[in-house]
Design an enzyme around this catalytic site. Sequence first.
Site, mmCIF file in Angstrom:
data_model
loop_
_atom_site.group_PDB
_atom_site.id
_atom_site.type_symbol
_atom_site.label_atom_id
_atom_site.label_comp_id
_atom_site.label_asym_id
_atom_site.label_seq_id
_atom_site.Cartn_x
_atom_site.Cartn_y
_atom_site.Cartn_z
ATOM 1 C CG ASP A 167 -0.167 -0.187 2.533
ATOM 2 O OD1 ASP A 167 1.069 -0.005 2.535
ATOM 3 O OD2 ASP A 167 -0.798 -0.495 3.561
ATOM 4 C CG HIS B 1 -1.516 -7.439 -1.983
ATOM 5 N ND1 HIS B 1 -2.802 -7.618 -2.438
ATOM 6 C CD2 HIS B 1 -1.550 -6.330 -1.202
ATOM 7 C CE1 HIS B 1 -3.581 -6.666 -1.950
ATOM 8 N NE2 HIS B 1 -2.831 -5.866 -1.197
ATOM 9 C CG ASP C 18 2.787 -16.055 -7.246
ATOM 10 O OD1 ASP C 18 2.532 -14.965 -6.695
ATOM 11 O OD2 ASP C 18 3.525 -16.171 -8.248
ATOM 12 C CD GLU D 155 0.346 -6.115 1.917
ATOM 13 O OE1 GLU D 155 0.212 -4.941 1.548
ATOM 14 O OE2 GLU D 155 -0.432 -6.669 2.720
#
EC number: 3.2.1.4
Length: 518
Positions: A101, A436, A482, A491
């Site tokens: 993020d 991610h 994956d 992540e």
Amino acid sequence: MANCVRCCCWLLVLMLMALAITAAVVFVRYKNGEGVFPFPGVPGAVDHKYADALAVALQFFQVQKSGKLVNNTIHWRGDSALDDGKEAGIDLSKGMYDAGDHMKFGFPMAFTATMLSWSVLEYGDAMRAADQRDSAIDALNWIMDYLVNAHPSDDVLYIQVGDPKADHKCWERPEKMKEKRPLTKITPKSPGSDVAAETAAAMAAASLVYKTINKTYSSSLLDHGERLFAFADKHRGSYTRTFPELSAFYNSTTYQDELLWAASWLYHATGNHSYLAYATGKNKDFADLGNPRYFSWDDKRAGTEVLLSRVSFFASQGSDVAQDDVLGMYKQTADAVMCILLPDSETAAFRTEGGLLYVAEWNSLQHPVASAFLAAVYSDYMQSSGKTELSCSGQGFSPADLRKFAKSQADYLLGSNPMKISYLVGYGDRYPEKVHHRGASIPEDVDTGCDGHKWLETSKPNPNVATGALVGGPYKNDSFVDERDNVMQNEATTYNSALVAGLLSALVSTSSLARSLS
């Protein structure tokens, strides 16, 4: 006269040969887990597997950088978040994004800095031998500049940039962010002893790193560290109790362990015995001595026990420190931590069939990597101080046994596992392709905003490689999926990278450790 000269020459040759043989014997004994490696110690032969992996791991910090980039080595990254902090009149543009993020969470970011510093302090020579010390210090500097700016006055610390709920609703490249990025701060009326103390620990540890690089910067960091510790101790409270909405992200279970952790680092940084007395006096109950724990971004007790054991290992015989009963209890608890890590110990913790220490399902690699780093450090403390045996329920183990455990965890994450996959992205022939990670998943020439979710949902591999990312890791049965939406396993975080960088640095070569971090 000529005979005397020849005699002197032969005597000199014999002396040099004796020194060489002695050095060789000591080195072999060290490699086999015996004896004491001489101070100050020179790195042995570089193990290129771990050196290559270290070079990969450190690149993730370049991937995660925020702000105006300098000497950028990641072609798909650019300047971002340049206005962070502007609403408060401070510059918070630097620092690093937490994971996949674009949040800047101060608690894990400060822990990242503390661990990077610890790694450089213990294994800087090994990093230099692998030509990676400058990369580690560059990453550390980027975080420390941010943390210094986040502490504009004694009783104010900005602990977060961005709204996690709003941030997580978006799927976009950091360079294209246009959303508001609110600031969160702690004050005497809104305390956060945990994050303030962790930041104090980061300041103290980093001040030691910069002591021989930039004395002015080092002094500034130490000043911030001491003031932050005073703030954390005087205005006690957990930041996730002050801001309950943040408990869904990095929930702090208690602030007590961070206070001990910070005091321990400040003792090493200053030599001021008041900090040692803080940890060994009435506050020792914070440590829950006698009960071994796992080391993580949330629980610093095992790290503190190992760090304070350093004092015991290298204290002069007969000194007050060497005879301190509470320091002895810290070391005994550190011994117990090591015992649960050793697979042949009676108190050994659970392992997967593939040999991975398994503690938690979410981000399963964090605990084994953190534990392996502590084991490598403890092994070197024993080796460098001449301690040849660790007793676990009456069973003896050597420093080499601890190093063997550390290597086993490193080898697992580098590909020696049932899935035959490297969990360190960019290392080896096979590694996760759908990490991610917003920036890695979106082509760099795409002009998308918050609504770029098609890049999250695509089944194609990421167009950009998040080199150095250490993903969450496998399940209890050693399996791994994956997929980009598999946040639990796929992540990566910056603190994971700090931990694995420390572990790999410890394994790059063999050398003794300095008696003092200062």
